[in-house]
Design a protein around this motif. Structure first.
Motif, PDB file in Angstrom:
ATOM      1  N   MET A 210       0.828  -1.202   0.000  1.00 50.26           N
ATOM      2  CA  MET A 210       0.000   0.000   0.000  1.00 50.26           C
ATOM      3  C   MET A 210       0.863   1.253   0.000  1.00 50.26           C
ATOM      4  N   GLN A 211       1.932   1.245   0.788  1.00 54.31           N
ATOM      5  CA  GLN A 211       2.815   2.407   0.850  1.00 54.31           C
ATOM      6  C   GLN A 211       3.533   2.626  -0.473  1.00 54.31           C
ATOM      7  N   VAL A 212       3.978   1.542  -1.099  1.00 50.75           N
ATOM      8  CA  VAL A 212       4.670   1.661  -2.378  1.00 50.75           C
ATOM      9  C   VAL A 212       3.717   2.180  -3.451  1.00 50.75           C
ATOM     10  N   THR A 213       2.488   1.671  -3.475  1.00 50.26           N
ATOM     11  CA  THR A 213       1.498   2.154  -4.432  1.00 50.26           C
ATOM     12  C   THR A 213       1.255   3.646  -4.247  1.00 50.26           C
ATOM     13  N   ALA A 214       1.121   4.076  -2.995  1.00 51.20           N
ATOM     14  CA  ALA A 214       0.879   5.496  -2.715  1.00 51.20           C
ATOM     15  C   ALA A 214       2.058   6.349  -3.174  1.00 51.20           C
ATOM     16  N   GLN A 215       3.277   5.872  -2.977  1.00 49.01           N
ATOM     17  CA  GLN A 215       4.450   6.624  -3.417  1.00 49.01           C
ATOM     18  C   GLN A 215       4.467   6.765  -4.935  1.00 49.01           C
ATOM     19  N   ALA A 216       4.139   5.682  -5.629  1.00 45.76           N
ATOM     20  CA  ALA A 216       4.118   5.749  -7.096  1.00 45.76           C
ATOM     21  C   ALA A 216       3.026   6.678  -7.593  1.00 45.76           C
ATOM     22  N   GLN A 217       1.860   6.626  -6.963  1.00 45.54           N
ATOM     23  CA  GLN A 217       0.755   7.472  -7.385  1.00 45.54           C
ATOM     24  C   GLN A 217       1.025   8.945  -7.131  1.00 45.54           C
ATOM     25  N   ALA A 218       1.921   9.248  -6.187  1.00 43.98           N
ATOM     26  CA  ALA A 218       2.218  10.639  -5.860  1.00 43.98           C
ATOM     27  C   ALA A 218       3.177  11.287  -6.857  1.00 43.98           C
ATOM     28  N   ILE A 219       3.764  10.511  -7.747  1.00 41.60           N
ATOM     29  CA  ILE A 219       4.689  11.062  -8.737  1.00 41.60           C
ATOM     30  C   ILE A 219       3.907  11.940  -9.713  1.00 41.60           C
ATOM     31  N   PRO A 220       4.323  13.186  -9.950  1.00 38.82           N
ATOM     32  CA  PRO A 220       3.626  14.032 -10.937  1.00 38.82           C
ATOM     33  C   PRO A 220       3.566  13.357 -12.302  1.00 38.82           C
TER      34      PRO A 220
ATOM     35  N   ASP B  27       3.093 -14.039  -7.610  1.00 40.78           N
ATOM     36  CA  ASP B  27       3.791 -13.011  -8.377  1.00 40.78           C
ATOM     37  C   ASP B  27       3.352 -11.629  -7.895  1.00 40.78           C
ATOM     38  N   MET B  28       4.227 -10.669  -8.053  1.00 41.42           N
ATOM     39  CA  MET B  28       3.901  -9.287  -7.681  1.00 41.42           C
ATOM     40  C   MET B  28       3.616  -8.478  -8.941  1.00 41.42           C
ATOM     41  N   LEU B  29       2.442  -7.854  -8.975  1.00 35.76           N
ATOM     42  CA  LEU B  29       2.092  -6.964 -10.068  1.00 35.76           C
ATOM     43  C   LEU B  29       2.710  -5.593  -9.856  1.00 35.76           C
ATOM     44  N   VAL B  30       3.286  -5.031 -10.902  1.00 38.18           N
ATOM     45  CA  VAL B  30       3.726  -3.642 -10.903  1.00 38.18           C
ATOM     46  C   VAL B  30       3.131  -3.002 -12.143  1.00 38.18           C
ATOM     47  N   ALA B  31       2.149  -2.141 -11.952  1.00 39.88           N
ATOM     48  CA  ALA B  31       1.437  -1.516 -13.067  1.00 39.88           C
ATOM     49  C   ALA B  31       1.402  -0.011 -12.862  1.00 39.88           C
ATOM     50  N   VAL B  32       1.792   0.729 -13.891  1.00 36.59           N
ATOM     51  CA  VAL B  32       1.799   2.185 -13.827  1.00 36.59           C
ATOM     52  C   VAL B  32       1.260   2.740 -15.140  1.00 36.59           C
ATOM     53  N   GLN B  33       0.398   3.722 -15.036  1.00 41.42           N
ATOM     54  CA  GLN B  33      -0.133   4.438 -16.193  1.00 41.42           C
ATOM     55  C   GLN B  33       0.219   5.909 -16.000  1.00 41.42           C
TER      56      GLN B  33
ATOM     57  N   SER C 186       7.613  10.494 -16.582  1.00 41.27           N
ATOM     58  CA  SER C 186       6.834  10.209 -15.372  1.00 41.27           C
ATOM     59  C   SER C 186       6.798   8.717 -15.098  1.00 41.27           C
ATOM     60  N   LEU C 187       6.654   7.922 -16.155  1.00 38.23           N
ATOM     61  CA  LEU C 187       6.618   6.472 -15.995  1.00 38.23           C
ATOM     62  C   LEU C 187       7.932   5.959 -15.426  1.00 38.23           C
TER      63      LEU C 187
ATOM     64  N   ALA D 271      11.156   3.757 -10.973  1.00 39.56           N
ATOM     65  CA  ALA D 271      12.349   3.869 -10.135  1.00 39.56           C
ATOM     66  C   ALA D 271      11.961   3.991  -8.665  1.00 39.56           C
ATOM     67  N   ALA D 272      10.866   4.717  -8.388  1.00 40.02           N
ATOM     68  CA  ALA D 272      10.399   4.847  -7.008  1.00 40.02           C
ATOM     69  C   ALA D 272       9.934   3.504  -6.462  1.00 40.02           C
ATOM     70  N   VAL D 273       9.263   2.714  -7.302  1.00 39.06           N
ATOM     71  CA  VAL D 273       8.830   1.381  -6.888  1.00 39.06           C
ATOM     72  C   VAL D 273      10.030   0.501  -6.572  1.00 39.06           C
ATOM     73  N   ASP D 274      11.006   0.495  -7.480  1.00 40.13           N
ATOM     74  CA  ASP D 274      12.190  -0.343  -7.260  1.00 40.13           C
ATOM     75  C   ASP D 274      12.943   0.061  -6.001  1.00 40.13           C
ATOM     76  N   ASN D 275      13.048   1.359  -5.778  1.00 41.59           N
ATOM     77  CA  ASN D 275      13.771   1.840  -4.605  1.00 41.59           C
ATOM     78  C   ASN D 275      13.055   1.441  -3.317  1.00 41.59           C
TER      79      ASN D 275
END
Length: 525
Positions: free
Chosen positions: A18-28, A61-67, A73-74, A79-83
């Motif tokens: 949840m924290q990682v998702t929130a960090q990714a969503q906060a990226i402009p 498996d872990m899903l990593v999905a970004v739009q 931005s992608l 990179a934020a997810v990986d970090n």
């Protein structure tokens, strides 16, 4: 730009994801993000985003999905997810050791103690059985566990003299260690048995403000005092604290319980050597602040004036017009929402909600369908009674957290709703809870304060226009935090007050103040 991948064999617990998702969503520039295990539920949520799941992706498996709007931005989001997911140095140091393959083998290796289970709900049962068979007490952070499985697990634990906390146990303090959404507070004479996560956090933080610590906080899951579960874990937790020489007083707190279960627990508590105080949310019952004050007095401690941070530049806040303004509560904590609704219903009348006090006050927050069916909330509720109609929503309820971070981590859904409420001319007072502590958002005021400032500016602009609303707007915040919380209690309170919010350490006092504003009699607590 879209990116979807399944990382085979990767795993992180749900709070981390949840924290990682929130960090990714906060990226402009990021429109949507989902970092989660590839369960059927999450694969469905991926499809809802218009994204195609990878072939053969499964729950291991872990899903990593970004739009995102563009490639930059992608790339920043990935990179934020990986970090965020990068292994800690301690993990690398022990990489040569073969990790245990089951909960049972992990428990045997570590020695019996407490197993914290945070996996998708459909897998929690077997992990909990494994832990109990290994001789561990169990905290099940996972939700969406069938009630039949909960009852079976708690009966199994009773046979072994063990305790099951949960399912959906979000908060605990055991041996001085906070688990889940929790706080670091000193040891003290009061132990809590809590069928409520945010309710426990409120009491712990008020005790901390009074200079008092806790011996333990044993969460038992929000359903434990229901008729179906019958207080099975509450009884075991009461017995555990009764046997603890450091506990001088036990406080059992719960969101509205089944009456029969509450009565049976009162009878059981009367047989214990340690005095037990009940704090059960409901009409005619003491609120959590009153219960905390009673606990302090019972242990010979002083009751302080609970902290209040007035809105900047507004020593005497204007009240909404009597009989015309509406109260809208946007909560992250279900018990805090319950408590505020009980107070508001006694003073203002019906309060509509997705977790209603009465069945006919039911409101669907997703489609804004009111209690009469498919019409919009404002049309349906307004036709149901004369005068203003009041709404409080628990954004932490399961129906609003599926596939998204909890609102204590990600405030976006609540803030979107806040903007919509500001645009409603009937809204006079907006009430929010902001919960600090470990695992919560690292700086909630940084997101919430600008929205409050914008809300006041929008209402002021409307009042100055020819089509001015005419109803004053006030924002009231209950700030649930301890002095040692990493976000900084005073820093958060000061920022929210500077934005124009009236900030209270007590949720009950905040609710009474908000009701006073709505009723046109000024803010009173």
């Amino acid at each position: 730009m879209r990116h979807v991948e399944a990382r085979a064999g990767a795993y992180a617990d749900s709070v981390t994801l949840m924290q990682v998702t929130a960090q990714a969503q906060a990226i402009p520039g990021v429109q949507a993000a989902l970092v989660a295990m590839a369960t059927d539920l999450n694969l469905g949520l991926l499809a809802d985003l218009g994204l195609q799941p990878p072939d053969r992706a499964g729950p291991n498996d872990m899903l990593v999905a970004v739009q995102a709007d563009d490639g930059e931005s992608l790339a920043t989001a990935l990179a934020a997810v990986d970090n965020a997911l990068r292994s800690r140095p301690a993990d690398q140091a022990g990489a040569a050791e073969q990790p245990p393959r089951t909960t049972f083998s992990a428990a045997r290796r570590a020695g019996t103690g407490l197993a914290l289970i945070s996996v998708p709900g459909q897998f929690a049962f077997i992990e909990a059985v494994d832990a109990l068979d290994a001789g561990c007490d169990v905290m099940i952070f996972s939700d969406n566990v069938p009630v039949e499985e909960e009852v079976w697990l708690k009966d199994r634990a009773a046979e072994r003299g063990l305790l099951v906390m949960g399912p959906d146990c979000g908060t605990a303090i055991v041996a001085g260690i906070g688990l889940g959404f929790s706080h670091s507070v000193p040891a003290g004479p009061i132990g809590l048995v809590a069928a409520s996560g945010t309710g426990a956090q409120q009491v712990v933080c008020l005790l901390d403000a009074a200079g008092c610590g806790v011996s333990a906080v044993l969460g038992v899951g929000g359903r434990d005092l229901s008729a179906a579960v019958g207080g099975r874990s509450a009884r075991a937790a009461l017995a555990a604290l009764d046997a603890d020489p450091a506990t001088e007083l036990i406080v059992l707190l719960s969101k509205p319980p089944a009456e029969r279960v509450a009565a049976e627990l009162r009878e059981y508590a009367a047989t214990l050597a340690t005095p037990v105080q009940f704090a059960l949310i409901g009409s005619g019952q003491p609120d959590l602040t009153a219960a905390t004050e009673a606990a302090l007095r019972a242990t010979g401690q002083q009751v302080p004036a609970w902290p209040v941070w007035p809105a900047a530049g507004d020593a005497a806040p204007p009240a909404g017009r009597a009989g015309t303004g509406a109260l809208r509560g946007l909560f992250a904590g279900g018990t805090l929402c319950d408590e505020a609704m009980v107070i508001a219903a006694e003073r203002l009348g019906p309060v509509y909600s997705n977790i209603p006090l009465r069945p006919h006050w039911r409101l669907d927050p997703r489609g804004l369908a009111g209690p009469r069916g498919s019409r919009g909330a404002s049309e349906s509720v307004a036709s149901d009674r004369s005068g203003p109609w009041h709404i409080m929503i628990d954004f932490g309820d399961d129906e609003l957290t599926a596939g998204r971070p909890h609102p204590m981590i990600d405030h976006r859904l609540r803030l979107d709703r806040l903007a919509a409420e500001v645009a409603d001319p009937a809204t006079a007072v907006i009430m929010l809870d902001v919960v600090l502590g470990h695992a919560a958002h690292p700086d909630p005021a940084a997101e919430i304060a600008p929205t409050i400032t914008a809300a006041h500016a929008a209402r002021a602009a409307s009042a100055a226009s020819a089509a001015g609303f005419g109803t004053e707007l006030a924002v009231v915040v209950s700030l649930i935090g301890a002095s040692s919380d990493p976000q900084g209690l005073t820093v958060q309170a000061t920022a929210l007050a500077a934005a124009g919010a009236h900030v209270f350490a007590s949720n009950a006092q905040a609710a009474r103040f908000a009701c006073g504003l709505v009723g046109g009699i000024g803010g009173t607590i």
